[in-house]
Design a protein around this motif. Sequence first.
Motif, short mmCIF file in Angstrom:
data_model
loop_
_atom_site.label_atom_id
_atom_site.label_comp_id
_atom_site.label_asym_id
_atom_site.label_seq_id
_atom_site.Cartn_x
_atom_site.Cartn_y
_atom_site.Cartn_z
N LYS A 179 1.04 -1.11 -0.07
CA LYS A 179 -0.16 -0.12 -0.06
C LYS A 179 0.80 1.23 -0.14
CE LYS A 179 -3.23 -0.46 2.74
NZ LYS A 179 -3.96 -0.56 4.11
N ARG A 180 0.22 2.31 -0.71
CA ARG A 180 1.08 3.52 -0.46
C ARG A 180 -0.14 4.59 -0.07
NH1 ARG A 180 3.98 6.29 -5.77
NH2 ARG A 180 2.20 5.96 -6.56
N CYS A 181 0.13 5.10 1.18
CA CYS A 181 -0.89 5.83 1.92
C CYS A 181 -0.66 7.43 1.31
CB CYS A 181 -0.54 5.61 3.10
SG CYS A 181 -1.07 4.23 3.91
N ALA A 182 0.60 7.82 0.79
CA ALA A 182 0.96 9.01 0.30
C ALA A 182 2.10 8.99 -0.22
CB ALA A 182 0.86 10.22 1.43
N ASP A 183 2.39 10.15 -1.11
CA ASP A 183 3.60 10.15 -1.77
C ASP A 183 4.78 9.87 -0.67
OD1 ASP A 183 2.48 10.66 -3.96
OD2 ASP A 183 2.95 12.84 -4.19
N ASN A 184 5.71 9.40 -0.78
CA ASN A 184 7.03 9.01 -0.04
C ASN A 184 6.62 8.25 1.46
OD1 ASN A 184 8.82 10.01 -1.80
ND2 ASN A 184 8.11 12.25 -0.88
N TRP A 185 5.20 7.90 1.49
CA TRP A 185 4.63 6.89 2.65
C TRP A 185 4.19 5.71 2.18
CZ3 TRP A 185 -0.21 8.42 5.73
CH2 TRP A 185 -0.28 7.67 7.05
N VAL A 186 4.98 4.51 2.10
CA VAL A 186 4.58 3.33 1.54
C VAL A 186 4.46 2.44 2.78
CG1 VAL A 186 5.19 1.59 -0.01
CG2 VAL A 186 5.55 4.13 -0.56
N ALA A 187 3.85 1.27 2.77
CA ALA A 187 3.77 0.49 3.69
C ALA A 187 5.34 -0.61 3.74
CB ALA A 187 2.90 -0.70 3.70
N ASP A 188 5.84 -0.69 4.77
CA ASP A 188 7.04 -1.54 4.89
C ASP A 188 6.90 -3.07 4.28
OD1 ASP A 188 8.30 0.74 6.11
OD2 ASP A 188 7.63 0.02 8.32
N GLU A 189 5.81 -3.49 4.53
CA GLU A 189 5.77 -4.83 3.96
C GLU A 189 4.94 -5.28 2.72
OE1 GLU A 189 4.68 -7.39 7.10
OE2 GLU A 189 6.50 -6.77 8.39
N TYR A 190 5.29 -5.99 1.68
CA TYR A 190 4.35 -6.50 0.94
C TYR A 190 3.49 -7.59 1.55
CZ TYR A 190 7.17 -4.25 -2.95
OH TYR A 190 7.60 -3.33 -3.81
N ALA A 191 2.50 -7.55 0.92
CA ALA A 191 1.38 -8.91 1.20
C ALA A 191 1.59 -9.68 -0.06
CB ALA A 191 -0.18 -8.34 1.21
N SER A 192 1.68 -11.03 0.04
CA SER A 192 2.00 -11.84 -0.95
C SER A 192 1.11 -13.02 -1.42
CB SER A 192 3.53 -12.71 -0.64
OG SER A 192 3.48 -13.34 0.28
N LEU A 193 1.13 -13.45 -2.57
CA LEU A 193 0.32 -14.77 -2.88
C LEU A 193 1.60 -15.43 -3.69
CD1 LEU A 193 -3.37 -13.86 -4.29
CD2 LEU A 193 -2.57 -14.99 -2.24
N LEU A 194 1.71 -16.80 -3.42
CA LEU A 194 2.78 -17.40 -3.88
C LEU A 194 2.12 -18.68 -4.72
CD1 LEU A 194 5.58 -17.15 -0.83
CD2 LEU A 194 4.99 -15.56 -2.93
N ASN A 195 2.88 -18.99 -5.70
CA ASN A 195 2.62 -20.08 -6.45
C ASN A 195 1.32 -20.32 -6.90
OD1 ASN A 195 5.20 -21.57 -5.94
ND2 ASN A 195 4.49 -21.68 -3.85
N VAL A 196 0.76 -19.24 -7.59
CA VAL A 196 -0.54 -18.96 -8.36
C VAL A 196 -0.24 -19.67 -9.58
CG1 VAL A 196 -2.33 -17.45 -9.22
CG2 VAL A 196 -1.32 -17.15 -6.84
N THR A 197 -0.86 -20.63 -10.10
CA THR A 197 -0.64 -21.34 -11.37
C THR A 197 -1.95 -20.87 -12.41
OG1 THR A 197 0.66 -23.09 -10.30
CG2 THR A 197 0.04 -23.42 -12.43
N THR A 198 -1.45 -20.64 -13.61
CA THR A 198 -2.46 -20.21 -14.66
C THR A 198 -2.70 -21.49 -15.32
OG1 THR A 198 -0.53 -20.03 -16.23
CG2 THR A 198 -1.58 -18.07 -15.23
N ARG A 199 -4.07 -21.54 -15.82
CA ARG A 199 -4.56 -22.90 -16.16
C ARG A 199 -4.11 -23.55 -17.41
NH1 ARG A 199 -8.93 -23.76 -12.93
NH2 ARG A 199 -9.71 -21.83 -12.00
N GLN A 200 -4.16 -24.86 -17.63
CA GLN A 200 -3.55 -25.55 -18.73
C GLN A 200 -4.70 -25.41 -19.88
OE1 GLN A 200 -0.79 -27.64 -18.64
NE2 GLN A 200 -1.03 -28.00 -20.94
N PRO A 201 -4.02 -24.88 -21.16
CA PRO A 201 -5.04 -24.85 -22.14
C PRO A 201 -5.69 -26.37 -22.29
CG PRO A 201 -2.86 -23.78 -22.77
CD PRO A 201 -2.64 -24.65 -21.43
N MET A 202 -6.85 -26.19 -22.72
CA MET A 202 -7.86 -27.47 -23.16
C MET A 202 -7.29 -28.01 -24.55
SD MET A 202 -11.56 -26.30 -21.92
CE MET A 202 -12.22 -27.85 -22.31
N ASN A 203 -7.16 -29.21 -24.31
CA ASN A 203 -6.71 -29.86 -25.77
C ASN A 203 -8.21 -30.02 -26.55
OD1 ASN A 203 -4.13 -30.35 -24.76
ND2 ASN A 203 -4.73 -32.26 -23.79
N ARG A 204 -7.91 -29.72 -27.91
CA ARG A 204 -8.99 -29.74 -28.80
C ARG A 204 -8.76 -31.23 -29.82
NH1 ARG A 204 -9.99 -23.75 -31.14
NH2 ARG A 204 -10.57 -22.83 -29.02
#
Length: 204
Positions: A179-204
Amino acid sequence: SLGYSDPVTVEYTTDTFLCPAPDTLYVFDITHNTATFDWPSAGNDSLWQLEVWMHGERHRSYAVTERPYTVEGLTPGAEHFARVRGYCGSEGQIAGEWSDVERFTTTACPAVSGLDTLGITTTSVTLAWDSDTMAQDYLLQYGPTGFQLTEGADSIVTGNSCVIEGLSPATSYDFYLRKRCADNWVADEYASLLNVTTRQPMNR
């Protein structure tokens, strides 16, 4: 005569007396980079010296003629220290004793909460998170799982959701948001989402 000298009259002025320390230093209306100070007058002081500093930092000094007094330019989310003393006498030439040191902490920009996925396709991921009135905007970084965060490589996001497109199918990604609350005022930590996998294309 018994050898005694004539009586001598000694005149004292207010300049002769010590300038006592203020009883209390009050700190209030604290924001991310400002704080307001006030203290009771000793009665014969009309000028004060206020010092504010952080641990290991040089004291910043302010000449104060009116109370309360607001200091700007403080460091967000940090512990600060402050003390004050008066100057007494007919011309304010007598430096008083320092007050006790007061500690206070400026407001921090909080971390993002509730980060999650709303949708995943073969080439995109939709993210959402809790809205926050303190937020000016958000800073996003993402890449294949295990990538390293890079200073200044953030994408700016407004609102409390976004769609990341152009991803590779069946690939695992890490997402980091802060989060950035104002210019030059940013949260110290990132929130994270890890290992998010996009879908496999369907075989036709």
